[in-house]
Design a protein around this motif. Structure first.
Motif, PDB file in Angstrom:
ATOM      1  N   PRO A  96      10.325 -12.274  -3.555  1.00 44.64           N
ATOM      2  CA  PRO A  96       9.008 -12.657  -3.894  1.00 44.64           C
ATOM      3  C   PRO A  96       8.054 -11.301  -3.987  1.00 44.64           C
ATOM      4  N   TYR A  97       6.886 -11.332  -4.771  1.00 43.80           N
ATOM      5  CA  TYR A  97       6.382 -10.029  -5.125  1.00 43.80           C
ATOM      6  C   TYR A  97       4.768 -10.623  -5.423  1.00 43.80           C
ATOM      7  N   GLU A  98       3.985  -9.873  -5.303  1.00 46.02           N
ATOM      8  CA  GLU A  98       2.584  -9.898  -5.809  1.00 46.02           C
ATOM      9  C   GLU A  98       2.082  -8.862  -6.695  1.00 46.02           C
ATOM     10  N   LEU A  99       1.366  -9.368  -7.601  1.00 42.47           N
ATOM     11  CA  LEU A  99       0.567  -8.320  -8.581  1.00 42.47           C
ATOM     12  C   LEU A  99      -0.908  -8.516  -8.686  1.00 42.47           C
ATOM     13  N   HIS A 100      -1.617  -7.380  -8.208  1.00 43.32           N
ATOM     14  CA  HIS A 100      -3.076  -7.402  -8.161  1.00 43.32           C
ATOM     15  C   HIS A 100      -3.626  -6.418  -9.161  1.00 43.32           C
ATOM     16  N   ALA A 149      -4.135   0.617 -18.807  1.00 44.81           N
ATOM     17  CA  ALA A 149      -5.526   0.422 -18.561  1.00 44.81           C
ATOM     18  C   ALA A 149      -5.954  -0.250 -17.305  1.00 44.81           C
ATOM     19  N   GLY A 150      -6.947  -0.069 -16.641  1.00 46.27           N
ATOM     20  CA  GLY A 150      -7.327  -0.690 -15.432  1.00 46.27           C
ATOM     21  C   GLY A 150      -6.384  -0.162 -14.074  1.00 46.27           C
ATOM     22  N   HIS A 151      -6.449  -0.597 -13.058  1.00 47.48           N
ATOM     23  CA  HIS A 151      -5.682  -0.241 -11.996  1.00 47.48           C
ATOM     24  C   HIS A 151      -4.946  -1.520 -11.351  1.00 47.48           C
ATOM     25  N   GLY A 152      -3.757  -1.342 -10.924  1.00 44.31           N
ATOM     26  CA  GLY A 152      -3.094  -2.391 -10.665  1.00 44.31           C
ATOM     27  C   GLY A 152      -2.324  -2.179  -9.142  1.00 44.31           C
ATOM     28  N   PHE A 153      -1.850  -3.295  -8.433  1.00 45.17           N
ATOM     29  CA  PHE A 153      -1.166  -2.845  -7.386  1.00 45.17           C
ATOM     30  C   PHE A 153       0.152  -3.803  -7.411  1.00 45.17           C
ATOM     31  N   VAL A 213      -1.345 -12.143  -9.705  1.00 42.92           N
ATOM     32  CA  VAL A 213       0.043 -13.001 -10.246  1.00 42.92           C
ATOM     33  C   VAL A 213       1.018 -13.060  -8.988  1.00 42.92           C
ATOM     34  N   TRP A 214       1.747 -13.949  -8.536  1.00 40.03           N
ATOM     35  CA  TRP A 214       2.591 -13.921  -7.431  1.00 40.03           C
ATOM     36  C   TRP A 214       3.839 -14.717  -7.852  1.00 40.03           C
ATOM     37  N   ARG A 215       5.127 -14.193  -7.209  1.00 35.32           N
ATOM     38  CA  ARG A 215       6.276 -15.012  -7.257  1.00 35.32           C
ATOM     39  C   ARG A 215       6.784 -15.461  -5.790  1.00 35.32           C
ATOM     40  N   THR A 216       6.668 -16.878  -5.678  1.00 28.83           N
ATOM     41  CA  THR A 216       7.113 -17.023  -4.420  1.00 28.83           C
ATOM     42  C   THR A 216       8.693 -17.763  -4.031  1.00 28.83           C
ATOM     43  N   PRO A 217       9.056 -17.887  -3.055  1.00 28.52           N
ATOM     44  CA  PRO A 217      10.569 -18.435  -2.858  1.00 28.52           C
ATOM     45  C   PRO A 217      10.575 -19.882  -3.551  1.00 28.52           C
ATOM     46  N   ALA A 218       9.568 -20.568  -3.881  1.00 31.36           N
ATOM     47  CA  ALA A 218       9.637 -21.933  -4.627  1.00 31.36           C
ATOM     48  C   ALA A 218       9.869 -21.666  -6.047  1.00 31.36           C
ATOM     49  N   GLY A 230       7.273  -5.399   1.756  1.00 30.69           N
ATOM     50  CA  GLY A 230       6.249  -4.590   2.883  1.00 30.69           C
ATOM     51  C   GLY A 230       5.684  -3.573   2.263  1.00 30.69           C
ATOM     52  N   ARG A 231       6.042  -3.040   1.008  1.00 25.70           N
ATOM     53  CA  ARG A 231       5.501  -1.845   0.327  1.00 25.70           C
ATOM     54  C   ARG A 231       4.423  -2.178  -0.843  1.00 25.70           C
ATOM     55  N   GLN A 232       3.519  -1.412  -1.175  1.00 26.99           N
ATOM     56  CA  GLN A 232       2.502  -1.733  -2.266  1.00 26.99           C
ATOM     57  C   GLN A 232       2.456  -0.251  -2.805  1.00 26.99           C
ATOM     58  N   ALA A 233       2.610  -0.534  -4.216  1.00 24.83           N
ATOM     59  CA  ALA A 233       2.566   0.617  -5.457  1.00 24.83           C
ATOM     60  C   ALA A 233       1.088   0.437  -5.942  1.00 24.83           C
TER      61      ALA A 233
END
Length: 318
Positions: free
Chosen positions: A104-108, A77-81, A55-60, A86-89
């Motif tokens: 902007p951000y991304e979820l993996h 449950a499960g593993h996420g990022f 899942v991601w949120r872009t400038p648009a 510039g950081r990753q949790a």
């Protein structure tokens, strides 16, 4: 939903529930997702499970809507990022992280199933308690921390017993949740790079205690606080230099919080907006309305009507 419509329906639902997002459908498996959402005070919390991996949120996306929230992701449950700035949790079950929807951000997710609880809270809820939020997003608060354990326990209780929560208690419960999240963030190494001295901490505690005690006094000013505590106004302002809010802004912020609690309380439905504002130290209704809208995004009457609608309490005349 029919299999052919599930992903589009899901994407529309998460955009309406959180903020405007883009999402990648899993390629190997049929898509599935389940979402439950509710509110407590100004917070919206959601329990979500899915096999969507990115899942991601872009400038648009950000330009499409002027949403101004922090999102808190608690991994169940499960593993996420969570990636932002510039950081990753990296999140395992019981960990949480915060991210800012104005950037902007991304979820993996690295498995075919994940289960998370996400809280959406107005920006001011955290920024009045934690400084330097831009450096603290996408940083893991681990399950070993007291804050993560408390957050998990409190959200589990709310998930089961939310319908038992009296409407007049909702704002206090939401403040408790925000305090736990703030405590987790303040425990991060990045939050303590400019830690205040013991003497500064002592003076700040004295000032805030005095402010709380005299919050309803319309004659209280920065100058009167300084005089009462035998601190020069210049030194008082220096003490608040590294705080999220100046002393004057903190005073108005806490007064608005008090007004919000009273406006949401069904037991105070007969009191007018003006009466409540004056009782919390405001001496000018126009100033009160302006400060209230800056914090809540609505006028006091609009906010009161929305809270009553959410609580299913009939509105009274203001």
């Amino acid at each position: 939903m029919p299999a052919s419509q599930r992903f589009e329906y899901w994407l529309d639902m998460i955009c309406r529930t959180y903020v405007h997002l883009d999402c990648a459908s899993p390629e190997e498996l049929p898509f599935f997702g389940d979402i439950e959402f509710s509110s407590v005070g100004p917070l919206r919390f959601t329990r979500l499970s899915s096999n969507a991996k990115r899942v991601w949120r872009t400038p648009a996306c950000i330009r499409k809507e002027a949403e101004d929230y922090y999102l808190v992701q608690l991994q169940r449950a499960g593993h996420g990022f969570v990636r932002q700035g510039g950081r990753q949790a990296a999140l395992a079950a019981g960990d949480f992280a915060v991210y800012d929807c104005t950037r902007p951000y991304e979820l993996h997710f690295d498995s075919d199933y994940h289960d998370v609880t996400v809280l959406r809270l107005p920006r001011t809820c955290l920024e009045t308690s934690v400084s330097g939020m831009a450096k603290l997003t996408a940083t893991t608060i681990t399950r070993q921390s007291a804050a993560a354990s408390l957050l998990m326990a409190m959200l589990e209780t709310l998930h089961v017993d939310l319908d038992k929560l009296h409407p007049s208690s909702a704002d206090s419960v939401s403040e408790g949740l925000v305090s736990i999240i703030a405590a987790g963030l303040r425990g991060l190494p990045e939050a303590n790079l400019c830690k205040a001295s013991n003497l500064q901490t002592y003076h700040l505690a004295r000032i805030k205690a005095y402010l709380r005690e005299h919050l309803r006094d319309p004659g209280m000013t920065v100058g009167s606080i300084a005089q009462a505590l035998s601190i020069s106004p210049a030194h008082l302002n220096r003490l608040f230099r590294n705080e999220p809010l100046s002393l004057a802004k903190l005073m108005w912020h806490w007064r608005v919080e008090g007004c919000q609690r009273d406006l949401a309380d069904p037991r105070q439905a007969a009191r007018s907006v003006g009466e409540i504002a004056y009782a919390w130290g405001f001496s000018d209704v126009a100033h009160f309305s302006r400060v209230f809208r800056e914090r809540a995004g609505l006028s006091p009457r609009e906010w009161r009507a929305a809270r009553r609608e959410a609580m299913q309490v009939p509105a009274a005349e203001n």
